[in-house]
Design an enzyme around this catalytic site. Structure first.
Site, PDB file in Angstrom:
ATOM      1  N   ASP A   1      43.638 -17.749 -32.442  1.00  0.00           N
ATOM      2  CA  ASP A   1      44.040 -17.818 -31.047  1.00  0.00           C
ATOM      3  C   ASP A   1      44.965 -16.627 -30.827  1.00  0.00           C
ATOM      4  OD1 ASP A   1      44.526 -18.949 -28.436  1.00  0.00           O
ATOM      5  OD2 ASP A   1      46.448 -19.679 -29.206  1.00  0.00           O
TER       6      ASP A   1
ATOM      7  N   ASP B   1      47.618 -15.925 -27.759  1.00  0.00           N
ATOM      8  CA  ASP B   1      48.970 -16.218 -27.271  1.00  0.00           C
ATOM      9  C   ASP B   1      49.580 -17.363 -28.067  1.00  0.00           C
ATOM     10  OD1 ASP B   1      48.517 -14.266 -25.338  1.00  0.00           O
ATOM     11  OD2 ASP B   1      47.790 -15.723 -23.863  1.00  0.00           O
TER      12      ASP B   1
END
Length: 182
Positions: free
Chosen positions: A11, A13
């Site tokens: 992922d 952020d």
């Protein structure tokens, strides 16, 4: 089709860069964690293929556009390459939570896109590293091993506790990489 690729899907952020409840809307707001870039490079050096799967609903909400997103990703790629690493592919979902798309995590659409783009037979046995339950759920849906990092929203996710039974938990991406390559 490739079958024996060591793949780690990250992922963005909250895992690679600082997150914000107000969204990362500009290149100036995109700030990587101190060890995340070198961690990605270390994965590359250890023979892993690295891809990214990131929900970017700020585009649908009008907070920033795809040009700005690409500028953030170009900087990320450049920083990783400057450390001798490589990001094989970046998949992103520009849709909002009510758009009924198939790519927004926790749905596995982005991960299946990564699988197709990299020519992989399966994602079973690959890793997904995230800071939210939806990252873990998307990975589990396609047979990935799952890891939660405590950066970003990870500590809050860990404290909620539900749905993480199969996930390993690490302080940050660097600690996960240390564990994986040792």
């Amino acid at each position: 089709m490739l079958s024996a690729v060591k793949l780690v899907i990250l992922d963005r952020d909250g895992v690679i860069n600082h997150d914000s409840d107000h969204y990362i809307k500009s290149l100036d707001e995109w700030v990587p964690y101190p060890t995340s870039i070198s961690a990605i490079a270390r994965l590359t050096h250890a023979g892993y293929v690295v891809a990214i799967a990131t929900n970017q609903s700020g585009i649908a909400r009008g907070y920033y556009d795809e040009t700005t997103l690409h500028a953030m990703h170009d900087r990320l790629i450049r920083l990783v390459e400057d450390e001798g690493g490589r990001i094989a592919y970046i998949a992103y979902c520009p849709h909002g939570p009510d758009d009924k798309c198939q790519c927004r995590k926790p749905l596995p659409g982005m991960l299946l896109n990564i699988q197709r783009q990299l020519g992989l037979e399966s994602l079973t046995g690959s890793w997904i590293v995230g800071d939210s339950l939806r990252d873990i759920q998307a990975g589990e849906a396609v047979g990935c091993n799952t890891a939660l990092v405590r950066t970003g929203k990870g500590l809050k996710t860990e404290n909620q506790g539900t749905g993480l039974e199969g996930a390993l938990v690490f302080d940050d991406l660097g600690q996960f990489v240390d564990w994986l390559i040792e």
